[in-house]
Design an enzyme around this catalytic site. Structure first.
Site, PDB file in Angstrom:
ATOM      1  CG  ASN A   8      34.640  50.042  48.042  1.00 57.47           C
ATOM      2  OD1 ASN A   8      34.134  51.040  47.537  1.00 57.47           O
ATOM      3  ND2 ASN A   8      35.954  49.847  48.068  1.00 57.47           N
ATOM      4  CD1 TRP A   9      28.329  48.943  45.534  1.00 61.34           C
ATOM      5  CD2 TRP A   9      27.100  50.575  44.597  1.00 61.34           C
ATOM      6  NE1 TRP A   9      27.006  48.582  45.636  1.00 61.34           N
ATOM      7  CE2 TRP A   9      26.227  49.561  45.081  1.00 61.34           C
ATOM      8  CE3 TRP A   9      26.548  51.695  43.986  1.00 61.34           C
ATOM      9  CZ2 TRP A   9      24.842  49.645  44.937  1.00 61.34           C
ATOM     10  CZ3 TRP A   9      25.161  51.781  43.844  1.00 61.34           C
ATOM     11  CH2 TRP A   9      24.324  50.764  44.313  1.00 61.34           C
ATOM     12  CE  LYS A  10      37.360  48.189  44.811  1.00 61.64           C
ATOM     13  NZ  LYS A  10      38.792  48.017  44.794  1.00 61.64           N
ATOM     14  CG  HIS A  95      39.706  51.570  50.076  1.00 63.66           C
ATOM     15  ND1 HIS A  95      40.487  51.551  48.949  1.00 63.66           N
ATOM     16  CD2 HIS A  95      39.049  50.383  50.101  1.00 63.66           C
ATOM     17  CE1 HIS A  95      40.299  50.400  48.319  1.00 63.66           C
ATOM     18  NE2 HIS A  95      39.429  49.674  49.003  1.00 63.66           N
ATOM     19  CD  GLU A 162      40.410  46.190  51.135  1.00 62.98           C
ATOM     20  OE1 GLU A 162      39.333  45.600  50.982  1.00 62.98           O
ATOM     21  OE2 GLU A 162      40.588  47.359  50.783  1.00 62.98           O
ATOM     22  N   GLY A 168      41.882  43.152  44.414  1.00 63.49           N
ATOM     23  CA  GLY A 168      41.836  43.044  42.945  1.00 63.49           C
ATOM     24  C   GLY A 168      42.504  41.792  42.388  1.00 63.49           C
ATOM     25  CB  SER A 208      40.453  38.956  46.091  1.00 64.07           C
ATOM     26  OG  SER A 208      41.309  39.910  45.495  1.00 64.07           O
ATOM     27  N   GLY A 229      34.627  44.431  46.885  1.00 56.91           N
ATOM     28  CA  GLY A 229      34.887  45.528  45.946  1.00 56.91           C
ATOM     29  C   GLY A 229      34.212  45.261  44.617  1.00 56.91           C
TER      30      GLY A 229
END
Ligand code: PGA
Length: 248
Positions: A8-10, A95, A162, A168, A208, A229
């Site tokens: 997930n490249w955000k 998400h 998740e 994060g 994470s 992420g």
């Protein structure tokens, strides 16, 4: 079974050239890896150009979100059919950074399947309570998301467990707790769809994940892969993670 790794490249990177460079580095790395299957979810503005230049089958493209509506009067949105027609094979749904309602899980899952793509449905709690009420909510997320699907369509769906509080951070959730929750998710799926389908649905863990913990996470029974992420666009770290996943 191959491990599924969803990158997930955000909202990264900042420009199309860097997006292509990251993609090419991952492409080069996975060419030699037999036990991983990669799904890249770039910002949607890069999706079509990355998909159109890739002819292999080791990497698939994924949208990070779609609109819950098919009406064109949705300025600034992206529809399921646009993703499907631009080379997307998967769609991330729910998400926590998107802010979907529970009902959006149902509609977006339905639209994704309607247009021939595979939904990756994010479920998980924002906090845990001692009485385990969060489990009830996870069950509700699963059942709501799958509500509009035919039984045979459910088989291909992917879930990502998740926990929102684990995104994060420095470390992921404790392995024992991941296992317990994934087993619970599996049990809910088996209860409703039977053994054959329930056992075959892919369940991923997200929150994470990095090269230091990927081995432990992929060693947990019933975890079929991960969503990464921040590390997804850090090519050195991500390639290292892929190599470890491939050996696990
Ligand atoms: P993280 O993000 O790996 O940076 O925690 C995961 C995600 O948001 O899917």
């Amino acid at each position: 079974m191959k491990h599924l790794i969803v990158a997930n490249w955000k909202m990264s990177p900042n420009d199309p050239k860097r997006a292509r460079d990251i993609f090419d580095i991952v492409k080069g790395a996975v060419a030699k890896l037999r036990s991983v299957q990669i799904i890249i979810a770039p910002p949607s503005i890069f999706l079509q150009s990355l998909a159109s230049k890739y002819k292999g089958n080791k990497i698939s493209l994924c949208a990070q979100n779609i609109s819950s509506s098919e009406d064109i009067a949705n300025t600034g949105s992206l529809s399921a059919v646009q993703v499907a027609n631009s080379g997307g094979r998967y769609v991330m749904i729910g998400h926590s950074e998107v802010g979907d309602t529970l009902d959006n899980l149902r509609v977006k899952t339905f639209l994704t399947v309607k247009h021939g793509m595979i939904p990756i449905i994010f479920i998980g709690e924002s906090e845990r309570d001692k009485l385990g009420k969060y489990l009830k909510n996870i069950k509700l997320q699963i059942n709501t998301a799958l509500k509009e699907l035919q039984t045979k369509e459910v088989e291909n769906v992917i879930f990502c467990y998740e926990p929102i509080w684990a995104i994060g951070q420095d470390d992921p959730m404790d392995s024992y707790d991941i296992h317990a929750t994934v087993l619970y998710i599996r049990k809910v799926l088996i209860e409703v769809y039977g053994d054959k389908i329930g056992q075959n649905i892919n369940i991923l863990y997200g929150g994470s994940v990095n090269s230091n913990n990927i081995k432990d996470i992929l060693s947990i029974d019933d975890v079929n892969g991960v969503v990464t992420g921040r590390v997804s666009t850090d090519t050195e770290e991500f390639v290292e993670l892929l190599k470890i996943a491939n050996r696990t």
